[in-house]
Design an enzyme around this catalytic site. Structure first.
Site, mmCIF file in Angstrom:
data_model
loop_
_atom_site.group_PDB
_atom_site.id
_atom_site.type_symbol
_atom_site.label_atom_id
_atom_site.label_comp_id
_atom_site.label_asym_id
_atom_site.label_seq_id
_atom_site.Cartn_x
_atom_site.Cartn_y
_atom_site.Cartn_z
ATOM 1 C CD GLU A 336 43.449 17.391 54.531
ATOM 2 O OE1 GLU A 336 42.622 16.478 54.679
ATOM 3 O OE2 GLU A 336 43.110 18.545 54.190
ATOM 4 C CB CYS A 337 47.884 19.485 50.047
ATOM 5 S SG CYS A 337 48.292 19.929 48.337
ATOM 6 N N GLY A 338 49.949 20.904 51.312
ATOM 7 C CA GLY A 338 51.026 21.766 51.764
ATOM 8 C C GLY A 338 51.540 21.386 53.132
ATOM 9 C CB SER A 437 48.552 11.872 51.670
ATOM 10 O OG SER A 437 47.206 12.298 51.810
#
Length: 446
Positions: A336-338, A437
């Protein structure tokens, strides 16, 4: 049955009014009195609950009226209050700030107050005004007459005369003034691009929290504040067997390897608690310490955080990267993200230096080319994966400054829309068992 604890919601009319300082000061001051204080944070926020936990000595949970079905939010509120003498919830942004949605589902702090029966403790930054502050309080009462006001705390008062002018005008409305806190530059928390510097990284945090508590104890009538709290209105906690039916995200595996260190910190407590309640075991590991995911696990989760601040160390962590690649050869990995950025081919840091990452996804990201992406997201999965089968609908959010330099050739992870009716667009990447994502999942959508 044990009666529910009393609670209140610390609110303000805009960001920067002092909600966090007052909340942390209250949590620490009440805990020093020997009270068990449950903390909660309205809306999508990873950082404030960690500060709550340090201040009170108890875990703090998020309550989100947009991303969470009402039943899930009520269950989490019950969990936050379990064994507590008092629940202190911290609002998000301005009290009524939310997104277009059905009544009670806008994501605004006011939704949480209504759903849980929490009276408002209104924090007013009165710098630059005096009696006019009473008009603001009167406006809140007129705009939302169904929300009871526990009282007002004046923040950043300049003098005793200033306090008297503002306080008398508000009390004339029949509304209690529970305290007046002077301007104090010694209780400011450090910030960075995604908000506050994380609790685990804040030097001398306990000393700072004690100063906040001293400030609150000196300038706020805690006895009257405690008396103004009201019983929490929430349903009893659901058991693990029915959790998924009310929006909880099921455990992606029986034993889950989760990255956790200064680069990977953004994992919602309610997800981990829910997975454990289902019987899943969580095995934390530190990529910055060059640790690989436990080979005995059946799924790996890379949360968001600040990999852009540690890109050089992550690129040099050969044990972590090689172990992650070996894990992904026959088991699912999700970022997720990072975590998504680290799964990609490369990450460019703020200075423009490009660092090779895991290469398990084809995406290339950059923190040198910054643009803020912020807001709620509603997604639909395009393939079976750790978050559910194809077609699973999830609610969550994005908050990042990194940009995609090259999306690569991987298939998209999901379709994502926002809370304003923007048509869903492909987002994220998936390749084999690996997915990721910039989307942070909060709950399942009906």
């Amino acid at each position: 049955m044990t009666p529910p604890p009393n609670g209140l919601l610390v609110a303000a009319l805009r960001s920067g009014s002092g909600k966090t300082t007052v909340t942390l000061g209250l949590l620490r001051a009440l805990a020093r009195r020997g009270l068990a204080v449950g903390g909660a944070k309205c809306g999508p926020d990873y950082i404030d609950p960690a500060f709550h936990a340090v201040a009170s000595g108890r875990a703090s949970l998020n309550l989100d009226s947009w991303a969470m079905p009402p039943e899930l939010m009520a269950r989490l509120a019950t969990r936050a209050g379990a064994g507590a003498d008092l629940v202190v919830a911290e609002g998000l942004m301005g009290l009524f700030d939310g997104v277009p949605a059905a009544p009670g589902r806008s994501g605004a702090s006011a939704d949480v107050a209504r759903a849980l029966g929490l009276p408002l403790l209104l924090v007013l930054d009165v710098s630059g005004q005096s009696q006019s502050a009473a008009a603001i309080v009167a406006g809140v009462r007129a705009y939302a007459p169904d929300l009871p006001l526990a009282g007002v705390i004046l923040n950043r008062v300049g003098s005793e005369r200033h306090t008297r002018l503002v306080g008398d005008a508000i009390r004339a409305l029949g509304i209690d003034v529970l305290g007046a806190i002077p301007r104090n530059p010694d209780v400011v928390l450090p910030e960075r691009h995604l908000g506050l510097v994380q609790a685990s990284e804040t030097s001398g945090l306990d000393t700072l929290l004690d100063r906040m508590a001293d400030l609150v104890e000196t300038h706020v009538d805690l006895d009257r504040l405690i008396a103004a709290a009201r019983p929490l209105v929430a349903s009893p906690p659901a058991d693990a067997a029915t959790a998924s039916s009310i929006g909880a995200i099921p455990a992606p595996g029986g034993r889950i390897a989760v990255a956790r260190d200064a680069a990977f910190t953004f994992l919602y407590p309610h997800l981990v608690e829910g997975w454990r309640a289902e019987g899943a075991e969580i095995a934390f590991f530190s990529p910055l310490a060059d640790e690989a995911p436990d080979a005995a696990c059946d799924v790996c989760w890379l949360p968001g955080g600040y990999p852009e601040l540690h890109a050089e160390r992550l690129a040099a962590a050969s044990g972590f990267l090689e172990g992650l690649r070996a894990f992904a050869a026959d088991r699912p990995v999700h970022g997720e993200c990072g975590g998504y950025m680290v799964l990609g081919r490369s990450l460019t840091d703020a200075s423009g230096r490009t660092h090779a990452m895991a290469g398990l996804l084809d995406v290339e990201t950059s923190f040198a080319k910054r643009k803020m992406h912020l807001g709620y997201r509603a997604v639909e999965l395009l393939a079976d994966g750790v978050l559910g089968p194809t077609g699973t609908r999830l609610a969550g959010h994005e908050f990042h400054y990194a940009t995609i330099v090259d999306p690569g050739r991987d298939a998209p992870f999901a379709l994502a829309g926002d809370a304003y009716g923007t048509p869903p667009q492909p987002t994220g990447s998936r390749r084999g068992r690996v997915s990721g994502s910039f989307f942070h999942a909060v709950a399942r959508r009906p």
